[in-house]
Design an enzyme around this catalytic site. Structure first.
Site, PDB file in Angstrom:
ATOM      1  N   GLY A 280       0.843  -1.194   0.000  1.00  0.00           N
ATOM      2  CA  GLY A 280       0.000   0.000   0.000  1.00  0.00           C
ATOM      3  C   GLY A 280       0.872   1.236   0.000  1.00  0.00           C
ATOM      4  O   GLY A 280       1.246   1.771  -1.038  1.00  0.00           O
ATOM      5  N   ARG A 281       1.272   1.636   1.217  1.00  0.00           N
ATOM      6  CA  ARG A 281       1.967   2.927   1.349  1.00  0.00           C
ATOM      7  C   ARG A 281       3.269   2.998   0.561  1.00  0.00           C
ATOM      8  O   ARG A 281       3.665   4.075   0.141  1.00  0.00           O
ATOM      9  CB  ARG A 281       2.223   3.242   2.814  1.00  0.00           C
ATOM     10  CG  ARG A 281       3.485   2.678   3.400  1.00  0.00           C
ATOM     11  CD  ARG A 281       3.689   3.080   4.825  1.00  0.00           C
ATOM     12  NE  ARG A 281       2.821   2.376   5.728  1.00  0.00           N
ATOM     13  CZ  ARG A 281       2.195   2.952   6.747  1.00  0.00           C
ATOM     14  NH1 ARG A 281       2.361   4.212   7.009  1.00  0.00           N
ATOM     15  NH2 ARG A 281       1.428   2.224   7.533  1.00  0.00           N
ATOM     16  N   ARG A 317      -2.525  11.137  10.803  1.00  0.00           N
ATOM     17  CA  ARG A 317      -1.398  10.302  11.239  1.00  0.00           C
ATOM     18  C   ARG A 317      -0.574  10.894  12.397  1.00  0.00           C
ATOM     19  O   ARG A 317      -0.245  10.182  13.334  1.00  0.00           O
ATOM     20  CB  ARG A 317      -0.489   9.944  10.057  1.00  0.00           C
ATOM     21  CG  ARG A 317      -1.253   9.239   8.917  1.00  0.00           C
ATOM     22  CD  ARG A 317      -0.344   8.619   7.884  1.00  0.00           C
ATOM     23  NE  ARG A 317       0.340   7.460   8.398  1.00  0.00           N
ATOM     24  CZ  ARG A 317       1.585   7.440   8.789  1.00  0.00           C
ATOM     25  NH1 ARG A 317       2.336   8.511   8.656  1.00  0.00           N
ATOM     26  NH2 ARG A 317       2.107   6.345   9.273  1.00  0.00           N
ATOM     27  N   TYR A 321      -0.777   8.501  15.481  1.00  0.00           N
ATOM     28  CA  TYR A 321       0.383   7.595  15.644  1.00  0.00           C
ATOM     29  C   TYR A 321       1.685   8.342  15.980  1.00  0.00           C
ATOM     30  O   TYR A 321       2.763   7.768  15.829  1.00  0.00           O
ATOM     31  CB  TYR A 321       0.647   6.804  14.352  1.00  0.00           C
ATOM     32  CG  TYR A 321      -0.567   6.222  13.671  1.00  0.00           C
ATOM     33  CD1 TYR A 321      -1.266   5.162  14.228  1.00  0.00           C
ATOM     34  CD2 TYR A 321      -1.000   6.732  12.446  1.00  0.00           C
ATOM     35  CE1 TYR A 321      -2.364   4.627  13.592  1.00  0.00           C
ATOM     36  CE2 TYR A 321      -2.102   6.200  11.797  1.00  0.00           C
ATOM     37  CZ  TYR A 321      -2.781   5.146  12.379  1.00  0.00           C
ATOM     38  OH  TYR A 321      -3.863   4.614  11.751  1.00  0.00           O
ATOM     39  N   CYS A 362     -10.498  22.186  17.304  1.00  0.00           N
ATOM     40  CA  CYS A 362     -10.528  22.507  18.737  1.00  0.00           C
ATOM     41  C   CYS A 362     -10.106  21.327  19.582  1.00  0.00           C
ATOM     42  O   CYS A 362     -10.908  20.773  20.344  1.00  0.00           O
ATOM     43  CB  CYS A 362     -11.914  22.987  19.121  1.00  0.00           C
ATOM     44  SG  CYS A 362     -12.268  24.546  18.325  1.00  0.00           S
ATOM     45  N   GLU A 363      -8.897  20.887  19.401  1.00  0.00           N
ATOM     46  CA  GLU A 363      -8.308  19.803  20.196  1.00  0.00           C
ATOM     47  C   GLU A 363      -6.814  20.031  20.236  1.00  0.00           C
ATOM     48  O   GLU A 363      -6.213  20.339  19.203  1.00  0.00           O
ATOM     49  CB  GLU A 363      -8.536  18.443  19.519  1.00  0.00           C
ATOM     50  CG  GLU A 363      -9.935  17.961  19.596  1.00  0.00           C
ATOM     51  CD  GLU A 363     -10.018  16.443  19.672  1.00  0.00           C
ATOM     52  OE1 GLU A 363      -9.085  15.806  20.194  1.00  0.00           O
ATOM     53  OE2 GLU A 363     -11.028  15.927  19.203  1.00  0.00           O
ATOM     54  N   TYR A 391      -2.898   6.826   3.601  1.00  0.00           N
ATOM     55  CA  TYR A 391      -3.588   7.041   4.859  1.00  0.00           C
ATOM     56  C   TYR A 391      -3.755   8.531   5.154  1.00  0.00           C
ATOM     57  O   TYR A 391      -3.667   8.968   6.304  1.00  0.00           O
ATOM     58  CB  TYR A 391      -2.849   6.329   6.018  1.00  0.00           C
ATOM     59  CG  TYR A 391      -2.620   4.852   5.755  1.00  0.00           C
ATOM     60  CD1 TYR A 391      -3.694   3.964   5.736  1.00  0.00           C
ATOM     61  CD2 TYR A 391      -1.341   4.334   5.493  1.00  0.00           C
ATOM     62  CE1 TYR A 391      -3.500   2.616   5.487  1.00  0.00           C
ATOM     63  CE2 TYR A 391      -1.139   2.991   5.234  1.00  0.00           C
ATOM     64  CZ  TYR A 391      -2.225   2.132   5.230  1.00  0.00           C
ATOM     65  OH  TYR A 391      -2.036   0.797   4.978  1.00  0.00           O
TER      66      TYR A 391
HETATM   67  N1  LLP Z   1      -2.870  -5.858   3.637  1.00  0.00           N
HETATM   68  C1  LLP Z   1      -3.596  -5.876   4.778  1.00  0.00           C
HETATM   69  C2  LLP Z   1      -4.345  -7.077   5.135  1.00  0.00           C
HETATM   70  C3  LLP Z   1      -3.623  -4.732   5.605  1.00  0.00           C
HETATM   71  O1  LLP Z   1      -4.325  -4.747   6.743  1.00  0.00           O
HETATM   72  C4  LLP Z   1      -2.873  -3.580   5.235  1.00  0.00           C
HETATM   73  C5  LLP Z   1      -2.888  -2.386   6.066  1.00  0.00           C
HETATM   74  C6  LLP Z   1      -2.147  -3.612   4.012  1.00  0.00           C
HETATM   75  C7  LLP Z   1      -2.165  -4.778   3.250  1.00  0.00           C
HETATM   76  C8  LLP Z   1      -1.348  -2.454   3.505  1.00  0.00           C
HETATM   77  O2  LLP Z   1      -0.343  -2.083   4.375  1.00  0.00           O
HETATM   78  P1  LLP Z   1       0.788  -1.043   3.880  1.00  0.00           P
HETATM   79  O3  LLP Z   1       1.546  -1.694   2.746  1.00  0.00           O
HETATM   80  O4  LLP Z   1       0.109   0.196   3.428  1.00  0.00           O
HETATM   81  O5  LLP Z   1       1.625  -0.793   5.097  1.00  0.00           O
HETATM   82  N2  LLP Z   1      -3.417   3.875   9.122  1.00  0.00           N
HETATM   83  C9  LLP Z   1      -2.119   3.358   9.478  1.00  0.00           C
HETATM   84  C10 LLP Z   1      -1.805   2.051   8.790  1.00  0.00           C
HETATM   85  C11 LLP Z   1      -2.877   0.979   8.956  1.00  0.00           C
HETATM   86  C12 LLP Z   1      -2.572  -0.268   8.148  1.00  0.00           C
HETATM   87  C13 LLP Z   1      -3.772  -1.124   7.978  1.00  0.00           C
HETATM   88  N3  LLP Z   1      -3.556  -2.290   7.160  1.00  0.00           N
HETATM   89  C14 LLP Z   1      -1.055   4.428   9.159  1.00  0.00           C
HETATM   90  O6  LLP Z   1      -1.410   5.528   8.735  1.00  0.00           O
HETATM   91  O7  LLP Z   1       0.142   4.202   9.387  1.00  0.00           O
END
Ligand code: LLP
Length: 437
Positions: A280-281, A317, A321, A362-363, A391
């Protein structure tokens, strides 16, 4: 910084577009994506793992604008989904159904029925009850589907934030690896659900290849055992997590991950198993930025605040986090000119001031950076928050009744508005009052 670079005069550009002229046309706050970065990251990621020819399923929970998804789908990407809504968006972006994988611990009956009707490629199953439910609905529809069991291999990356660790024992995802054998014994010969794979996703982000190595060793030994037991194992899905660069904005070195992962999976690929990856990212984060404007500069105690026109409602984020995103003004004097190569050089960082960069919500948790060294800021200055393509917009809200930003995609010299800026009128969407009888 991939396609986000400063001209020698100190003006930030995305591909061939001058950020000032972009803001003049579309305003701020604004998510800006580089189409070439998206495509380039996908291609280079795929190339790094070419020896095991994986089905790369881009994880659209990071960034789900259909116009961006489409750029990857056109290159052959599959899509990783976790809801009926994501399956819908993937299909709207023309993803072939058999290239969609579907995970998530809370699949509803409606979502399962929808996924079956669409004919998606693989269900990643997360519990015994879910298996039985999917099998029941598939039987009603007389559909046979492929499925992988998501296991938690009890491997994490210590640097991954507690809120985004998923590979540990006791996490809500998947089933503990010890239970996997019994799971296959019970459900391995189902008439409607062909349980033929193993899935992991150990957390996000994962910074080094080591956790993948440990987790893959565990699941390949599970696959060996299951094969010996007579199960026909066809799929090995190693999930997402591959990191992005939140400081310098340079593309991650996927070859370093491939060097470790490929040799572990090659024997299984050679035996005919399909490898699936869900990045993803690593593809989207460095392909997008969030542009904002300084509204006010103010003092508070010993601190100096830059109050900008975006915040936790558009980029959650940092608040959620403690994530640190590199940020820098859209226009800088030559002495503050940076590029990915000279950012650390002293001349660019001399004469900086410390700011807490905060939003209008307002936080007190509404901040984007704390104690950050930046060139002197004043009202009206543009500030670019880098590595915001993952994200970012997907986690935005209308908290404090603030409309969401617009999104643009830059492709060379062309600018495409790919999501309208929300208006006050949008705050009324779905609010027609009607009596339910
Ligand atoms: N596959 C599954 C089953 C997942 O749950 C996720 C992410 C991905 C793939 C993709 O992960 P990536 O390659 O993007 O790391 N909101 C948080 C991250 C939450 C991740 C959720 N699952 C952030 O902003 O860091």
């Amino acid at each position: 910084m991939d396609q986000f670079n400063y001209s020698p005069e100190g003006v930030l550009h995305c591909e061939d577009i001058n950020i000032n002229s972009l803001v003049e046309k579309v305003g701020t706050p604004l998510y800006v994506y580089s189409a070439n970065s998206f495509r380039d990251h996908y291609k280079r990621f795929k190339e790094a793992f070419a020896a095991i020819d994986p089905l790369i399923c881009f994880s659209i929970k990071t960034c789900n604008n259909i116009h961006l998804i489409q750029e990857l789908v056109e290159l052959g990407s599959g899509i990783d989904t976790v809801s009926g809504g994501e399956i819908f968006l993937a299909r709207q972006a023309n993803t072939p159904a058999d290239k969609i994988v579907y995970a998530g611990i809370g699949k509803t009956d409606e979502e399962i029925a929808y996924a079956l009707d669409e004919g998606i490629g693989v269900f990643n199953i997360e519990s015994e009850e879910e298996f039985e439910n999917i099998s029941r609905i598939a039987a009603q529809k007389k559909k046979r589907i492929k499925a992988a069991l998501r296991v938690t291999p009890d491997v994490i990356d210590a640097r991954t934030h507690d809120k985004t660790k998923t590979g540990n024992r006791g996490s809500k995802f998947g089933v503990d690896i010890e239970r996997a054998k019994a799971f296959f014994n019970t459900y391995g010969k189902d008439e409607y659900v062909d349980l033929c794979g193993v899935h992991i996703h150990i957390g996000s982000p994962i910074y080094t290849p080591k956790p993948y190595e440990l987790a893959i060793r565990k699941i390949t030994s599970l696959i060996d055992y299951l094969t010996d037991q007579g199960h026909d194992m066809k799929i090995i899905d190693i999930g997402g997590g591959y990191s992005a660069d939140y400081s310098l904005g340079m593309s991650p070195k996927w070859e370093e991950f491939a060097e470790v992962i490929v040799p572990l999976l090659k024997p299984y690929y050679d035996k005919g198993m399909q490898v699936i990856m869900e990045p993803g990212r690593t593809i989207s984060a460095n392909s997008g930025v969030l542009l904002t404007e300084v509204n006010y500069v103010k003092k508070g105690g010993d601190k100096q605040f830059a109050v900008v026109n975006t915040g936790m409602h558009h980029l959650l984020r940092p608040a959620m986090y403690e994530a640190e995103h590199f940020m820098w003004p859209g226009n800088v004097e030559k002495k503050h000119l940076i590029s990915e190569r000279i950012i650390d050089k002293e001349e660019a960082t001399k004469g900086l001031e410390k700011y807490d960069v905060v939003g209008p919500i307002c936080e007190s948790s509404d901040y984007l950076a704390k104690g950050r060294n930046l060139p002197q800021l004043k009202r009206g200055d543009l500030l670019c928050i880098f590595t915001a393509g993952a994200y970012g917009m997907v986690m935005s809200s209308q908290y404090n009744a603030m409309p969401r930003p617009a999104e643009v995609m830059i492709d060379g010299e062309e600018i495409f508005l790919i999501r309208e800026r929300e208006s006050y009128q949008d705050l009324l969407t779905g609010l027609e009052k009607r009596k339910i009888d």
